[in-house]
Design an enzyme around this catalytic site. Structure first.
Site, mmCIF file in Angstrom:
data_model
loop_
_atom_site.group_PDB
_atom_site.id
_atom_site.type_symbol
_atom_site.label_atom_id
_atom_site.label_comp_id
_atom_site.label_asym_id
_atom_site.label_seq_id
_atom_site.Cartn_x
_atom_site.Cartn_y
_atom_site.Cartn_z
ATOM 1 C CG ASP A 22 -1.788 -1.214 1.245
ATOM 2 O OD1 ASP A 22 -2.218 -1.499 0.313
ATOM 3 O OD2 ASP A 22 -1.981 -1.601 2.515
ATOM 4 C CG ASP A 252 20.890 4.664 -4.375
ATOM 5 O OD1 ASP A 252 20.319 5.276 -3.196
ATOM 6 O OD2 ASP A 252 22.131 5.011 -4.269
HETATM 7 MG MG LIG Z 1 20.285 7.240 -2.502
#
Ligand SMILES: [Mg+2]
Length: 306
Positions: A22, A252
Site C-alpha cells: 500500500d 539504491d
Molecule cells: Mg540514495
C-alpha cells in the site's frame, strides 16, 4: 542464501510485486535523480503507483534541505508532491530532539554543524540552536578562539546537544566548538552517517564524513536519525500510521536504504541500480544485506501495465 528477485521485463512479477504493498518509501538521490539529472520515466512511474492507490513517501538522508526545500526540488523536477509526503533526516532529527529527547529548557540548545535545512526544521519544532550557517563561524581560528575555547568563555552554557549533518562549510573552528560541547557533556546526534553523497554522476563526501572527525576526537558514537536508524522508521510509522507488512522500501544503497527496510521488518525491499550499490554487492559470497527484489531503474515498474 537469500536471493534477490530481478523484476525488470517480467510484467507478471511486477504486477504481483506492486499488489503486495500500500505504501512505497522512496529514497530520492540515486533512485529518482542523480544531482539535478532526473532519471527517465520517473514522474510517469510515480503517477502509475498513485493511480493504483499506492501512497508514496519520499525518505531521504539528505539533511541540507528542509521539507519545503525538498518539495521545491520535486516540483522543479516535474514530480507532484505534498510537503507531508516528505521525510528527510533534518526533519527526523528535529522531531527526535523536540519530542523524544525533550531536554528541559534552557539546556536544550543545539549546536548545529550543517546547512539551512536543519535550521529551518529545528525552527519549525521550536528548538533553540546556534552554529549552522552563522557566517561568524566561517573563518579561520584565531589565537583568541583557542583561548576562549580553552577557558569556556567562547561557549554557550545552554548547549546540551551537538547535531552534525552535511556541512559545506566545515572547518577547524566548528569542529573545535563541537568537540568542546561534547567534552562538556552535550548529547551527540547525527542527521545520518552516509559516507558519500551521490551527485553529478559521481560521489562527494557525505554527512558521515563530517561526523567522523568528531567521533574520532571524542571517542563517542552519535545517535543517527537517518536511514538505517530505526529511530527514523519509528517516526515515519508514527506519522503515516503505515502497516509495515504492506510497506516497501525502495533505494539504491544497501547499507542505508535496504538495511533500513529489512531491520524495520517491512513487507518488502526493492533495490535499483541507478545509484550507489551494484548487483555484485549483494550477490557476493557472505553479503549481509540482500534486497528482496531489484530492477535496473525504478521506471521499469511501468512494465506492469504492458
Ligand atoms: Mg540514495
Amino acid at each position: 542464501m537469500v536471493q534477490a528477485k530481478y523484476l525488470t521485463g517480467d510484467s507478471a512479477a511486477i504486477n504481483e510485486f506492486i499488489d503486495q504493498f500500500d505504501v512505497f518509501l522512496l529514497d530520492c538521490d540515486g533512485v529518482l535523480w542523480s544531482g539535478d539529472h532526473l532519471f527517465e520515466g520517473i514522474p510517469e512511474t510515480l503517477e502509475m503507483l498513485r493511480s493504483r492507490g499506492k501512497r508514496v513517501v519520499f525518505v531521504t538522508n539528505n539533511s541540507t534541505k528542509s521539507r519545503p526545500d525538498y518539495q521545491k526540488k520535486l516540483t522543479a523536477m516535474g514530480i507532484p508532491s505534498n510537503v507531508e509526503e516528505i521525510f528527510a533526516s533534518a526533519y527526523s532529527s528535529a522531531i527526535y530532539i523536540s519530542r523524544i529527547l525533550a531536554l528541559p529548557a534552557p539546556k536544550n540548545k543545539v549546536f548545529v554543524i550543517g546547512e539551512s535545512g536543519i535550521e529551518s526544521e529545528l525552527r519549525t519544532e521550536n528548538v533553540p540552536f546556534i552554529g549552522g550557517t552563522d557566517p561568524a563561524l566561517q573563518r579561520d581560528m584565531t589565537p583568541e578562539d583557542f583561548k576562549g575555547l580553552a577557558d569556556g568563555s567562547l561557549l554557550d552554557p545552554d548547549v546540551g546537544i551537538v547535531l552534525a549533518g552535511l556541512d559545506f562549510h566545515i572547518n577547524y573552528l566548528k569542529l573545535s566548538l563541537g568537540f568542546q560541547y561534547l567534552q562538556r557533556g552535550a548529547k551527540f546526534l547525527a542527521t545520518n552517517l552516509d559516507s558519500t553523497l551521490p551527485m553529478n554522476h559521481t560521489f562527494f563526501p557525505g554527512a558521515g564524513s563530517i561526523s567522523i572527525p568528531l567521533i574520532h576526537m571524542s571517542g563517542q558514537q552519535p545517535t543517527a536519525l537517518g536511514k538505517p536508524s530505526q529511530a527514523m522508521m519509528d517516526a515515519i510509522e508514527g506519522k503515516f500510521k503505515l502497516d509495515r507488512a504492506r510497506t516497501c522500501m525502495v533505494g539504491d544503497r544497501l547499507n542505508t536504504d535496504i538495511q533500513f527496510g529489512i531491520e524495520g521488518k517491512l513487507g518488502g525491499t526493492l533495490a535499483v541500480l541507478t545509484g550507489v550499490s551494484r548487483k555484485e554487492d549483494w550477490e557476493a559470497e557472505g553479503a549481509e544485506v540482500v534486497p528482496a527484489h531489484y530492477v535496473d531503474t525504478l521506471s521499469d515498474l511501468r512494465g506492469s501495465t504492458a
